[in-house]
Design a protein around this motif. Structure first.
Motif, PDB file in Angstrom:
ATOM      1  N   LEU A  56       0.820  -1.212   0.000  1.00 35.04           N
ATOM      2  CA  LEU A  56       0.000   0.000   0.000  1.00 35.04           C
ATOM      3  C   LEU A  56       0.853   1.261   0.000  1.00 35.04           C
ATOM      4  N   ASP A  57       2.009   1.218   0.632  1.00 33.50           N
ATOM      5  CA  ASP A  57       2.908   2.372   0.616  1.00 33.50           C
ATOM      6  C   ASP A  57       3.309   2.723  -0.815  1.00 33.50           C
ATOM      7  N   VAL A  58       3.579   1.701  -1.618  1.00 40.61           N
ATOM      8  CA  VAL A  58       3.955   1.932  -3.018  1.00 40.61           C
ATOM      9  C   VAL A  58       2.779   2.486  -3.808  1.00 40.61           C
ATOM     10  N   ILE A  59       1.606   1.857  -3.656  1.00 39.48           N
ATOM     11  CA  ILE A  59       0.429   2.294  -4.419  1.00 39.48           C
ATOM     12  C   ILE A  59       0.035   3.720  -4.040  1.00 39.48           C
ATOM     13  N   ARG A  60       0.075   4.033  -2.756  1.00 39.79           N
ATOM     14  CA  ARG A  60      -0.297   5.382  -2.324  1.00 39.79           C
ATOM     15  C   ARG A  60       0.685   6.427  -2.841  1.00 39.79           C
ATOM     16  N   ALA A  61       1.956   6.079  -2.880  1.00 37.62           N
ATOM     17  CA  ALA A  61       2.950   7.015  -3.392  1.00 37.62           C
ATOM     18  C   ALA A  61       2.801   7.230  -4.892  1.00 37.62           C
ATOM     19  N   ALA A  62       2.481   6.154  -5.603  1.00 39.62           N
ATOM     20  CA  ALA A  62       2.410   6.229  -7.063  1.00 39.62           C
ATOM     21  C   ALA A  62       1.050   6.679  -7.571  1.00 39.62           C
ATOM     22  N   ARG A  63      -0.017   6.238  -6.904  1.00 40.01           N
ATOM     23  CA  ARG A  63      -1.383   6.501  -7.362  1.00 40.01           C
ATOM     24  C   ARG A  63      -2.255   6.877  -6.159  1.00 40.01           C
ATOM     25  N   PRO A  64      -2.036   8.048  -5.578  1.00 38.12           N
ATOM     26  CA  PRO A  64      -2.720   8.421  -4.337  1.00 38.12           C
ATOM     27  C   PRO A  64      -4.243   8.513  -4.448  1.00 38.12           C
ATOM     28  N   ASP A  65      -4.765   8.688  -5.658  1.00 37.15           N
ATOM     29  CA  ASP A  65      -6.212   8.835  -5.821  1.00 37.15           C
ATOM     30  C   ASP A  65      -6.921   7.516  -6.081  1.00 37.15           C
ATOM     31  N   ASP A  66      -6.176   6.424  -6.236  1.00 39.73           N
ATOM     32  CA  ASP A  66      -6.786   5.136  -6.541  1.00 39.73           C
ATOM     33  C   ASP A  66      -7.330   4.461  -5.286  1.00 39.73           C
ATOM     34  N   ALA A  67      -8.379   3.669  -5.445  1.00 35.99           N
ATOM     35  CA  ALA A  67      -8.921   2.860  -4.353  1.00 35.99           C
ATOM     36  C   ALA A  67      -8.148   1.545  -4.265  1.00 35.99           C
ATOM     37  N   VAL A  68      -8.209   0.926  -3.102  1.00 35.09           N
ATOM     38  CA  VAL A  68      -7.519  -0.345  -2.868  1.00 35.09           C
ATOM     39  C   VAL A  68      -8.440  -1.290  -2.101  1.00 35.09           C
ATOM     40  N   LEU A  69      -8.469  -2.545  -2.517  1.00 32.51           N
ATOM     41  CA  LEU A  69      -9.118  -3.600  -1.744  1.00 32.51           C
ATOM     42  C   LEU A  69      -8.025  -4.578  -1.339  1.00 32.51           C
ATOM     43  N   GLY A  70      -7.738  -4.640  -0.029  1.00 28.14           N
ATOM     44  CA  GLY A  70      -6.683  -5.507   0.466  1.00 28.14           C
ATOM     45  C   GLY A  70      -7.239  -6.696   1.216  1.00 28.14           C
ATOM     46  N   GLU A  71      -6.555  -7.816   1.121  1.00 31.79           N
ATOM     47  CA  GLU A  71      -6.972  -9.022   1.827  1.00 31.79           C
ATOM     48  C   GLU A  71      -7.048  -8.778   3.328  1.00 31.79           C
TER      49      GLU A  71
END
Length: 270
Positions: A56-71
């Motif tokens: 999530l640290d990578v995704i938030r840094a690269a794509r801060p506006d995207d949603a995430v569904l994590g296990e």
């Protein structure tokens, strides 16, 4: 601080995120880990949680506006967001908890790029949504599915939504199966990436709609981009109409497995 992920395309983000999670899984291997009970015999470990944080640290840094569904962390951002990442930080937790290295880290942008990382081989299987490759030791190679191994991975983990009409275990007793194929059970969706890479002829699992599953999304994306045949256990496209999953290296292997599955289902329903 310079954001080293901001300039990456979606495939690059998926690879970087999967690698970040894989590094955590690799580094925590062999430790005595806290288990987090999820009920029905399922659990997570501290490695699952920490790997998801790294992803999530990578995704938030690269794509801060995207949603995430994590296990582990669940939904973050709008569930109906146009761009949503599906994250399974450690697929094969039971394997990992007992010292088995057969695990995968799965990161997928819904209907887009995806990556499956093997924390112990160092391989990252990935797609930009069009082509599928594997990266190891800094070099990329095109994935080339083939049924040559005749090895078919079958997921035997409960529950069995298709029962009594179909259970994956019934496939193993089919006389045609043992004549043509050899079963394998690795208990991780790393096996899906292996179909794309030619290390397995096919993969079969029971289940419901797996199209939006954090466990399966990345592997499905890689297999599709590699040219594998991907359907539900009824032969329909995966989704609400196609339950479970059959992924085969080629049409002939898929056709053989589907005929065996239909035969098993008809016998169980009589």
């Amino acid at each position: 601080m310079i954001n080293s992920y901001a300039g990456l395309d979606d495939a690059g983000v998926a690879i970087a995120a999967a690698r970040a999670g894989a590094d955590v899984v690799h580094n925590m291997y062999g430790r005595r880990l806290t288990r987090i009970d999820k009920g029905a015999g399922d659990f997570a470990t501290a490695a699952d949680v920490e790997a998801e944080k790294a992803i999530l640290d990578v995704i938030r840094a690269a794509r801060p506006d995207d949603a995430v569904l994590g296990e582990e962390g669940g939904q973050q951002g709008a569930a109906d967001a146009v761009r949503q990442w599906l994250v399974d930080p450690l697929c094969g937790t039971l394997n990992y908890a007992v010292g088995n290295m057969l695990v995968a880290v799965n990161v997928a942008l819904r209907d887009g790029a995806a990556a499956v990382a093997d924390p112990f081989s160092g391989e990252v299987f990935f797609t930009d949504g069009e082509t599928a490759r594997v990266r190891q030791n800094g070099a990329d190679a095109q994935l080339a599915p083939t049924p040559a191994t005749q090895l078919v991975d079958v997921n035997l983990d409960p529950p069995f939504p298709g029962a009594p009409g179909f259970r994956a275990v019934d496939l193993l007793a089919h006389p045609g199966f043992v004549e043509r194929f050899r079963p394998r059970v690795v208990s991780t969706t790393l096996a899906l990436a292996w179909v794309a890479a030619g290390k397995r002829a096919a993969y079969v699992t029971d289940g419901g709609d797996l199209s939006g599953s954090v466990h399966f999304a990345a592997g499905i994306a890689v297999c599709r981009a590699a040219g594998c045949v991907v359907t539900g256990i009824d032969g329909a496209p995966i989704g609400q109409a196609g339950r479970g999953l059959v992924v085969a290296a080629d049409a002939e292997t898929h056709g053989l497995l589907m005929s065996m599955i239909r035969s098993s289902r008809s016998q169980n329903c009589t």
